[in-house]
Design a protein around this motif. Structure first.
Motif, PDB file in Angstrom:
ATOM      1  N   UNK A 160      30.608 -21.325   7.317  1.00 59.49           N
ATOM      2  CA  UNK A 160      30.004 -20.381   9.472  1.00 59.49           C
ATOM      3  C   UNK A 160      28.694 -19.706   9.486  1.00 59.49           C
ATOM      4  N   UNK A 161      28.123 -20.548  10.665  1.00 59.96           N
ATOM      5  CA  UNK A 161      26.514 -19.564  10.910  1.00 59.96           C
ATOM      6  C   UNK A 161      26.961 -18.309  12.140  1.00 59.96           C
ATOM      7  N   UNK A 162      28.054 -18.559  12.671  1.00 63.28           N
ATOM      8  CA  UNK A 162      28.832 -17.282  13.189  1.00 63.28           C
ATOM      9  C   UNK A 162      28.787 -16.042  12.497  1.00 63.28           C
ATOM     10  N   UNK A 163      29.952 -16.630  11.300  1.00 59.55           N
ATOM     11  CA  UNK A 163      29.996 -15.462  10.971  1.00 59.55           C
ATOM     12  C   UNK A 163      28.869 -15.042   9.696  1.00 59.55           C
ATOM     13  N   UNK A 164      28.401 -15.909   9.206  1.00 62.32           N
ATOM     14  CA  UNK A 164      26.892 -15.117   9.025  1.00 62.32           C
ATOM     15  C   UNK A 164      26.077 -14.558   9.507  1.00 62.32           C
ATOM     16  N   UNK A 165      25.702 -14.581  11.271  1.00 56.96           N
ATOM     17  CA  UNK A 165      25.152 -13.602  12.018  1.00 56.96           C
ATOM     18  C   UNK A 165      26.115 -12.848  11.918  1.00 56.96           C
ATOM     19  N   UNK A 166      27.536 -12.180  11.405  1.00 52.25           N
ATOM     20  CA  UNK A 166      27.984 -10.699  11.888  1.00 52.25           C
ATOM     21  C   UNK A 166      27.911 -10.405  10.349  1.00 52.25           C
ATOM     22  N   UNK A 176      22.716  -3.411   5.777  1.00 56.95           N
ATOM     23  CA  UNK A 176      22.132  -4.473   5.907  1.00 56.95           C
ATOM     24  C   UNK A 176      22.432  -4.973   5.851  1.00 56.95           C
ATOM     25  N   UNK A 177      21.098  -6.217   6.832  1.00 59.22           N
ATOM     26  CA  UNK A 177      20.992  -7.484   6.808  1.00 59.22           C
ATOM     27  C   UNK A 177      21.160  -8.350   5.112  1.00 59.22           C
ATOM     28  N   UNK A 178      21.612  -9.602   4.957  1.00 58.68           N
ATOM     29  CA  UNK A 178      22.314 -10.260   4.254  1.00 58.68           C
ATOM     30  C   UNK A 178      21.063 -11.261   3.952  1.00 58.68           C
ATOM     31  N   UNK A 179      20.474 -12.420   3.064  1.00 61.46           N
ATOM     32  CA  UNK A 179      19.957 -13.457   2.975  1.00 61.46           C
ATOM     33  C   UNK A 179      20.418 -14.587   2.759  1.00 61.46           C
ATOM     34  N   UNK A 180      21.122 -15.482   2.916  1.00 58.67           N
ATOM     35  CA  UNK A 180      21.518 -17.193   2.272  1.00 58.67           C
ATOM     36  C   UNK A 180      20.823 -17.038   1.293  1.00 58.67           C
ATOM     37  N   UNK A 240      33.496 -18.716   0.785  1.00 61.25           N
ATOM     38  CA  UNK A 240      33.671 -17.544   1.620  1.00 61.25           C
ATOM     39  C   UNK A 240      33.347 -16.247   0.564  1.00 61.25           C
ATOM     40  N   UNK A 241      32.467 -15.856   1.320  1.00 60.03           N
ATOM     41  CA  UNK A 241      31.677 -14.762   1.323  1.00 60.03           C
ATOM     42  C   UNK A 241      32.480 -14.028   0.167  1.00 60.03           C
ATOM     43  N   UNK A 242      32.286 -13.481  -1.138  1.00 58.01           N
ATOM     44  CA  UNK A 242      32.738 -11.801  -1.350  1.00 58.01           C
ATOM     45  C   UNK A 242      32.356 -10.766  -1.553  1.00 58.01           C
ATOM     46  N   UNK A 243      32.211 -10.058  -0.151  1.00 59.57           N
ATOM     47  CA  UNK A 243      31.247  -8.767   0.154  1.00 59.57           C
ATOM     48  C   UNK A 243      32.303  -7.243  -1.444  1.00 59.57           C
ATOM     49  N   UNK A 244      31.853  -7.967  -2.140  1.00 64.54           N
ATOM     50  CA  UNK A 244      32.666  -6.654  -3.300  1.00 64.54           C
ATOM     51  C   UNK A 244      31.851  -6.390  -4.258  1.00 64.54           C
TER      52      UNK A 244
END
Length: 63
Positions: free
Chosen positions: A2-8, A16-20, A42-46
């Motif tokens: 989801x683009x909205x999720x990616x933006x936050x 910092x910013x992450x890049x897809x 689903x991004x696993x941000x661990x």
């Protein structure tokens, strides 16, 4: 993803910013040199799930 999720989303370590990276299905934090996987959309941000970028990957990003 989801683009909205990616933006936050931000790197959990440096905030910092992450890049897809669509091809590898990862979110990359260049300053930290980490790539967080995206599993089933689903991004696993661990930190423990992230892989360290190779030297070549880091050099490619600096160009």
């Amino acid at each position: 993803m989801d683009k909205t999720l990616f933006e936050i989303l931000a790197c959990p370590l440096c905030k910092g910013e992450v890049h897809l990276e669509k091809e590898r299905q990862e979110l990359v934090c260049r300053p930290c040199g980490l790539a967080y996987p995206i599993r089933d959309g689903i991004p696993v941000m661990l930190e423990g799930e992230a892989r360290t970028l190779t030297v070549d990957e880091r050099l490619d990003e600096a160009s």
